[in-house]
Design a protein around this motif. Structure first.
Motif, PDB file in Angstrom:
ATOM      1  N   ILE A  53       0.838  -1.201   0.000  1.00 38.94           N
ATOM      2  CA  ILE A  53       0.000   0.000   0.000  1.00 38.94           C
ATOM      3  C   ILE A  53       0.873   1.251   0.000  1.00 38.94           C
ATOM      4  CG2 ILE A  53      -1.740   1.320   1.279  1.00 38.94           C
ATOM      5  CD1 ILE A  53      -2.519  -1.418   2.603  1.00 38.94           C
ATOM      6  N   TYR A 111       0.132  -7.451  -6.853  1.00 35.51           N
ATOM      7  CA  TYR A 111      -0.842  -6.828  -5.947  1.00 35.51           C
ATOM      8  C   TYR A 111      -0.297  -5.498  -5.451  1.00 35.51           C
ATOM      9  CZ  TYR A 111      -4.065  -6.155  -2.042  1.00 35.51           C
ATOM     10  OH  TYR A 111      -5.012  -5.638  -1.193  1.00 35.51           O
ATOM     11  N   ARG A 113      -1.882  -1.311  -3.881  1.00 37.27           N
ATOM     12  CA  ARG A 113      -2.903  -0.263  -3.764  1.00 37.27           C
ATOM     13  C   ARG A 113      -2.192   1.093  -3.651  1.00 37.27           C
ATOM     14  NH1 ARG A 113      -5.434  -4.011  -5.093  1.00 37.27           N
ATOM     15  NH2 ARG A 113      -7.234  -5.016  -4.086  1.00 37.27           N
ATOM     16  N   VAL A 115      -3.116   5.110  -3.334  1.00 37.36           N
ATOM     17  CA  VAL A 115      -4.202   6.057  -3.055  1.00 37.36           C
ATOM     18  C   VAL A 115      -3.615   7.461  -3.029  1.00 37.36           C
ATOM     19  CG1 VAL A 115      -6.004   6.765  -1.461  1.00 37.36           C
ATOM     20  CG2 VAL A 115      -5.470   4.329  -1.722  1.00 37.36           C
ATOM     21  N   THR A 156      -3.889  -1.215  -8.223  1.00 36.57           N
ATOM     22  CA  THR A 156      -4.918  -0.223  -8.496  1.00 36.57           C
ATOM     23  C   THR A 156      -4.466   1.158  -8.041  1.00 36.57           C
ATOM     24  OG1 THR A 156      -6.049  -0.568  -6.370  1.00 36.57           O
ATOM     25  CG2 THR A 156      -6.738  -1.956  -8.229  1.00 36.57           C
ATOM     26  N   ASN A 158      -6.296   4.931  -7.089  1.00 38.11           N
ATOM     27  CA  ASN A 158      -7.516   5.695  -6.890  1.00 38.11           C
ATOM     28  C   ASN A 158      -7.215   6.980  -6.122  1.00 38.11           C
ATOM     29  OD1 ASN A 158      -9.894   3.888  -7.827  1.00 38.11           O
ATOM     30  ND2 ASN A 158      -8.641   2.493  -6.596  1.00 38.11           N
ATOM     31  N   LEU A 196     -10.585   1.103   0.340  1.00 38.92           N
ATOM     32  CA  LEU A 196      -9.804   1.236  -0.890  1.00 38.92           C
ATOM     33  C   LEU A 196      -8.549   0.369  -0.883  1.00 38.92           C
ATOM     34  CD1 LEU A 196      -9.860   5.046  -1.836  1.00 38.92           C
ATOM     35  CD2 LEU A 196     -10.719   3.136  -3.217  1.00 38.92           C
ATOM     36  N   VAL A 197      -7.924   0.193   0.283  1.00 35.36           N
ATOM     37  CA  VAL A 197      -6.677  -0.565   0.334  1.00 35.36           C
ATOM     38  C   VAL A 197      -6.913  -2.040   0.650  1.00 35.36           C
ATOM     39  CG1 VAL A 197      -5.357   1.481   0.996  1.00 35.36           C
ATOM     40  CG2 VAL A 197      -6.205  -0.056   2.783  1.00 35.36           C
ATOM     41  N   ASP A 199      -8.846  -5.984   0.029  1.00 35.66           N
ATOM     42  CA  ASP A 199      -9.177  -6.871  -1.079  1.00 35.66           C
ATOM     43  C   ASP A 199     -10.575  -6.602  -1.621  1.00 35.66           C
ATOM     44  OD1 ASP A 199      -6.710  -8.092  -0.877  1.00 35.66           O
ATOM     45  OD2 ASP A 199      -7.434  -9.769   0.336  1.00 35.66           O
ATOM     46  N   SER A 201     -11.815  -3.969  -2.597  1.00 36.58           N
ATOM     47  CA  SER A 201     -11.815  -2.990  -3.688  1.00 36.58           C
ATOM     48  C   SER A 201     -11.136  -3.522  -4.946  1.00 36.58           C
ATOM     49  CB  SER A 201     -11.121  -1.700  -3.246  1.00 36.58           C
ATOM     50  OG  SER A 201      -9.729  -1.913  -3.053  1.00 36.58           O
ATOM     51  N   SER A 202     -10.848  -4.812  -4.995  1.00 36.43           N
ATOM     52  CA  SER A 202     -10.180  -5.389  -6.165  1.00 36.43           C
ATOM     53  C   SER A 202     -10.939  -5.043  -7.443  1.00 36.43           C
ATOM     54  CB  SER A 202     -10.087  -6.913  -6.024  1.00 36.43           C
ATOM     55  OG  SER A 202      -9.226  -7.256  -4.975  1.00 36.43           O
ATOM     56  N   THR A 205     -10.360   0.857  -9.936  1.00 37.39           N
ATOM     57  CA  THR A 205      -9.169   1.655 -10.222  1.00 37.39           C
ATOM     58  C   THR A 205      -9.547   2.847 -11.090  1.00 37.39           C
ATOM     59  OG1 THR A 205      -6.845   1.508 -10.934  1.00 37.39           O
ATOM     60  CG2 THR A 205      -8.482   0.398 -12.321  1.00 37.39           C
TER      61      THR A 205
END
Length: 236
Positions: A53, A111, A113, A115, A156, A158, A196-197, A199, A201-202, A205
């Motif tokens: 993350i 994998y 995340r 943000v 992802t 976001n 968001l961080v 699983d 939110s998989s 994006t």
């Protein structure tokens, strides 16, 4: 005048409560310096074995332009060029350099995340709010482009915004004491950020999540759907 560097003792004090559990590591770094960003990422990998993350929350606000920015707008040509460069370096170049340093490990793991903390579109258009508004508009563009670049990698990207002026260090104490600013609590972003961080939110994006529209009742998926738009500028 540019701000003084952060003091290590203050960073250590903020982290002290969690240090016993080993989940917070205090360190000084400048996100506008690529070597510092690489050092932060390397530290995370060395300590935790991976980096899942990245939250691009480091930022410089309008108080560096003027302590009275909410009541006495500064026109762009009146802004100190050094302050302009500092804000852009931190708010635009910083997220890029941190993401660039972090993303190769995320892609390898399949994998990740990312943000990016943004703000209301109306504020991006607000008179007297550059370069802060300019920097956040650029960050929103970065969000859209990075999400496309990383499509299919498991990483992802976001954007997340509180949804209004928030009681952080970006608001000068004088304005708080004068009662000139009605502010949201910083904790408003916690629930949507955790979603968001996670699983859950998989596959999500390239979006922007407005925390002020997040509902506390019902399933989180419904709350996210009600608070989420596409990142960037809405087409008319």
């Amino acid at each position: 005048m540019l701000p003084p560097p952060a003091k290590p003792l203050k960073v250590e004090a903020v982290a002290a409560e969690s240090l016993g559990r080993g989940n917070v590591i205090p360190m000084i770094a400048d996100v506008a310096r690529d070597k510092d960003c690489a050092r932060v990422v390397a530290m995370a990998h060395d300590r935790f074995g991976r980096l899942d993350i990245l939250i691009n929350n480091a930022g410089r606000g309008m108080k560096y332009v003027s302590e009275r920015f909410l009541t006495e707008p500064t026109r762009f040509w009146e802004t100190d060029p050094d302050v302009w460069r500092m804000v852009i370096d931190t708010n635009v170049n910083g997220p890029f350099l941190m993401a660039q340093a972090a993303v190769s490990g995320m892609i390898a793991a399949g994998y990740g995340r990312i943000v990016n903390i943004t703000m209301n579109h109306a504020t991006m258009r607000r008179r007297g709010f550059s370069p802060y508004d300019t920097s956040k508009a650029a960050l929103e563009s970065e969000t859209v482009i990075w999400a496309q670049d990383l499509d299919g990698t498991g990483v992802t990207v976001n954007a997340l915004l509180p949804g209004g002026a928030t009681a952080t260090v970006m608001i000068p104490d004088e304005l708080l004491q004068d009662g000139l600013a009605k502010l949201l609590e910083p904790t408003i972003i916690v629930s949507p950020l955790l979603w968001l961080v996670s699983d859950a939110s998989s596959g999500v994006t390239g979006g922007r999540l407005d925390a002020s529209r997040w509902t506390r009742e019902g399933p989180e998926a419904d709350a996210a759907a009600a608070a989420m738009d596409d990142a960037g500028w809405c087409a008319n």
